[in-house]
Design a protein around this motif. Structure first.
Motif, PDB file in Angstrom:
ATOM      1  N   ASP A 250       0.770  -1.056  -0.011  1.00 38.05           N
ATOM      2  CA  ASP A 250       0.053  -0.088  -0.110  1.00 38.05           C
ATOM      3  C   ASP A 250       0.808   1.166  -0.076  1.00 38.05           C
ATOM      4  OD1 ASP A 250      -2.049  -1.686   0.218  1.00 38.05           O
ATOM      5  OD2 ASP A 250      -2.008  -1.714   2.276  1.00 38.05           O
ATOM      6  N   ILE A 251       1.981   1.270  -0.632  1.00 35.61           N
ATOM      7  CA  ILE A 251       2.667   2.488  -0.856  1.00 35.61           C
ATOM      8  C   ILE A 251       2.561   3.224  -2.518  1.00 35.61           C
ATOM      9  CG2 ILE A 251       4.447   2.064   0.799  1.00 35.61           C
ATOM     10  CD1 ILE A 251       6.295   1.439  -1.453  1.00 35.61           C
ATOM     11  N   HIS A 252       2.671   4.301  -2.710  1.00 34.75           N
ATOM     12  CA  HIS A 252       2.484   4.633  -3.862  1.00 34.75           C
ATOM     13  C   HIS A 252       3.334   4.172  -5.016  1.00 34.75           C
ATOM     14  CE1 HIS A 252      -0.431   7.723  -2.456  1.00 34.75           C
ATOM     15  NE2 HIS A 252       0.634   8.364  -1.381  1.00 34.75           N
ATOM     16  N   THR A 253       2.882   3.932  -6.020  1.00 32.52           N
ATOM     17  CA  THR A 253       3.812   3.207  -7.127  1.00 32.52           C
ATOM     18  C   THR A 253       4.786   4.254  -7.752  1.00 32.52           C
ATOM     19  OG1 THR A 253       1.842   3.951  -8.826  1.00 32.52           O
ATOM     20  CG2 THR A 253       2.001   1.632  -7.863  1.00 32.52           C
ATOM     21  N   HIS A 254       4.264   5.537  -7.668  1.00 29.84           N
ATOM     22  CA  HIS A 254       5.143   6.597  -8.087  1.00 29.84           C
ATOM     23  C   HIS A 254       5.319   7.642  -7.053  1.00 29.84           C
ATOM     24  CE1 HIS A 254       4.594   4.475 -11.977  1.00 29.84           C
ATOM     25  NE2 HIS A 254       5.481   5.072 -12.299  1.00 29.84           N
ATOM     26  N   CYS A 255       6.506   8.351  -6.892  1.00 29.46           N
ATOM     27  CA  CYS A 255       7.091   9.314  -6.000  1.00 29.46           C
ATOM     28  C   CYS A 255       6.605  10.681  -6.910  1.00 29.46           C
ATOM     29  CB  CYS A 255       8.517   9.410  -6.089  1.00 29.46           C
ATOM     30  SG  CYS A 255       8.932  10.654  -4.802  1.00 29.46           S
ATOM     31  N   ALA A 256       6.403  11.741  -5.946  1.00 26.93           N
ATOM     32  CA  ALA A 256       6.109  12.956  -6.461  1.00 26.93           C
ATOM     33  C   ALA A 256       7.031  13.312  -7.338  1.00 26.93           C
ATOM     34  CB  ALA A 256       5.664  13.686  -5.096  1.00 26.93           C
ATOM     35  N   CYS A 257       8.233  13.030  -7.366  1.00 30.65           N
ATOM     36  CA  CYS A 257       9.093  13.505  -8.101  1.00 30.65           C
ATOM     37  C   CYS A 257       9.182  12.925  -9.802  1.00 30.65           C
ATOM     38  CB  CYS A 257      10.610  13.351  -7.708  1.00 30.65           C
ATOM     39  SG  CYS A 257      11.015  11.439  -7.660  1.00 30.65           S
ATOM     40  N   GLY A 258       8.114  12.160  -9.871  1.00 31.27           N
ATOM     41  CA  GLY A 258       7.906  11.362 -11.090  1.00 31.27           C
ATOM     42  C   GLY A 258       8.624  10.162 -11.149  1.00 31.27           C
ATOM     43  N   ALA A 259       9.386   9.759 -10.473  1.00 30.64           N
ATOM     44  CA  ALA A 259      10.084   8.334 -10.656  1.00 30.64           C
ATOM     45  C   ALA A 259       9.440   7.240  -9.869  1.00 30.64           C
ATOM     46  CB  ALA A 259      11.671   8.185  -9.703  1.00 30.64           C
ATOM     47  N   LYS A 260       9.648   5.941 -10.236  1.00 31.10           N
ATOM     48  CA  LYS A 260       9.125   4.681  -9.587  1.00 31.10           C
ATOM     49  C   LYS A 260       9.303   4.607  -8.290  1.00 31.10           C
ATOM     50  CE  LYS A 260       8.291  -0.019 -10.391  1.00 31.10           C
ATOM     51  NZ  LYS A 260       8.601  -1.395 -11.082  1.00 31.10           N
ATOM     52  N   ASN A 261       8.328   4.197  -7.362  1.00 29.28           N
ATOM     53  CA  ASN A 261       8.637   4.261  -6.090  1.00 29.28           C
ATOM     54  C   ASN A 261       8.711   3.047  -5.577  1.00 29.28           C
ATOM     55  OD1 ASN A 261       8.797   5.701  -3.715  1.00 29.28           O
ATOM     56  ND2 ASN A 261       6.778   5.457  -3.019  1.00 29.28           N
TER      57      ASN A 261
END
Length: 471
Positions: A250-261
């Protein structure tokens, strides 16, 4: 008194005494003596009681896994140890208990099921990266054999009814204890290496870090809210997943910077300020500990201006340069010591193939190369780099610093050294752990929804009673 016999004939001679005659068996000094049938029934009843205890902990673990884990390791786990050491051939009786661990308690505690290999890792002691939740089926016979060897000398004296206690050779017993501990350590180390070799590379590094000194202190601490040692169920389960390199749900698949999380990105992405927050949390914790025994403790001290010609080319000679902490009195009454904190992510792809000890040492040497000359020659002080990994491992200089700090605090407060060093490691470990957990679940960047800034909200539009025509 109790006499166990296979015939009722002997009972007549004791009819007028307080001696109880039984043909089956009886509990004796916490263990049991008597027929095989009685012994098996007695042990089964005890195991069934422990199963119920574990089931009650399972219900607690669903809502508060840290509390349930502490209750198990500090209390329940020791209830069957004496039984296993004093009654032989009872390992099969512990199968229901292990099934309860595997199918109920561990899934509730961890929020996920466990494989056979993961169960073996969890059974390891904390110092080998485990959770110290042993498999009682496997420990039963080992505990009895070890106890039998250690107490052989005492058994011989009792069997011979020898009242000359001076014949008891305690040194021989201690030698046997040390020998068994040595054999056990060799076996644990072998199991650790075998299990680590079966894991993916990222999980190997995670387990290696979990086995470092001090990295497991958060698991052995009591969950005291006043000290900041308590974790909610999401934090506890995320911490366990970090410990073993498991995927965090349940963590975001992508970061706010645009990279894959993923976890590696979470540990290094500067978006949201969590890298700086983690660094500052450790800096402030170290400064707080130093204030207990040092004078003039300050954070972000400004270094004296210096000429770059006086130092090696790699030295930081910039004006307005700062280090993280300065304190007086750590190594000498008037000696100042400067500290600089660095946290490295040992699980990053660029670090995963490097030796953990060498990686920490390299980071430590980089700090020394950059600041040692300036601090020693210009500030006339000593310099200590404080290097950590995101999983709680520490570099050699950091270890020495904490030992010195524990020595001074224990002397000042007249406390036991081992208790003080454990407190230092635990306090720092929780500071690092909580800052990492915040980075995993924290918001990075602004919310995408448009909101009117608070400064522009016209609060004066809220009507007052005076604006109405009241009767």
């Amino acid at each position: 008194a109790v006499v166990s016999t296979q015939s009722g004939h002997y009972g007549r001679g004791f009819s007028k005494t307080d001696i109880k005659i039984t043909m089956h068996g009886e509990r004796h000094l916490g263990a049991v003596i008597g027929s095989d049938t009685f012994r098996e029934e007695y042990v089964s009843n005890k195991v069934n009681g422990w199963v119920k205890d574990v089931q009650e902990l399972t219900d607690i673990a669903k809502e508060d896994p840290q509390l349930a884990y502490t209750a198990y390791t500090k209390g329940l786990a020791h209830r069957w140890t004496f039984f296993q050491r004093t009654i032989k051939n009872i390992s099969n009786h512990f199968i229901p208990l292990e099934e309860t661990f595997r199918n109920s308690f561990l899934p509730a505690l961890l929020g996920r099921g466990v494989s056979d290999a993961q169960r073996k890792i969890i059974a390891l002691p904390l110092r080998y990266g485990g959770l110290a939740i042993q498999n009682p089926v496997l420990t039963s016979d080992k505990e009895f054999q070890a106890s039998n060897v250690i107490t052989d000398e005492v058994q011989r004296l009792i069997y011979n009814q020898d009242t000359q206690i001076e014949k008891f050779d305690k040194s021989k017993m201690n030698t046997e204890k040390q020998s068994i501990r040595g054999i056990k350590e060799v076996k644990l180390k072998s199991d650790f290496e075998d299990l680590k070799g079966q894991m993916p590379l990222n999980q190997q590094r995670a387990l290696e870090q979990a086995a470092h000194k001090g990295a497991s202190s958060w698991l052995s601490a009591l969950p005291l809210h006043a000290l900041g040692y308590s974790l909610n169920k999401a934090e506890f389960r995320d911490s366990i997943s970090l410990r073993y390199g498991w995927e965090i749900p349940d963590i975001h698949t992508h970061c706010a910077c645009g990279a894959k999380n993923d976890i590696d990105h979470v540990m290094t992405c500067k978006k949201g300020g969590y890298v700086t927050f983690r660094h500052n949390a450790l800096r402030d914790t170290e400064a707080e500990l130093l204030r207990e025994v040092c004078k003039d403790v300050r954070t972000e001290p400004l270094l004296l201006p210096t000429d770059k010609k006086c130092h090696p080319p790699s030295t930081n000679t910039q004006d307005q340069a700062r280090l993280d902490i300065v304190a007086t009195g750590l190594w000498g009454t008037f000696e100042r010591t400067f500290f600089d904190v660095r946290v490295t992510h040992a699980g990053a792809k660029s670090n995963i193939n490097k030796s953990l000890d060498k990686l920490l040492l390299n980071n430590e040497n980089e700090k020394k190369t950059k600041y040692s000359s300036r601090v020693i020659n210009t500030e006339k002080s000593s310099f200590v780099p404080l290097v950590y990994s995101t999983a709680g491992s520490t570099a050699p200089e950091c270890k020495r610093h904490h030992k010195r700090l524990a020595e001074l605090i224990s002397g000042k407060r007249n406390e036991n050294y081992s208790s003080v060093i454990n407190h230092i490691r635990t306090k720092i470990r929780f500071s690092l752990l909580k800052s990492v957990l915040m980075a995993i679940r924290g918001i990075r960047g602004r919310d995408s929804r448009k909101c009117m800034p608070t400064a522009f909200i016209p609060f004066n539009l809220i009507p007052t009673e005076g604006t109405y025509e009241c009767p």
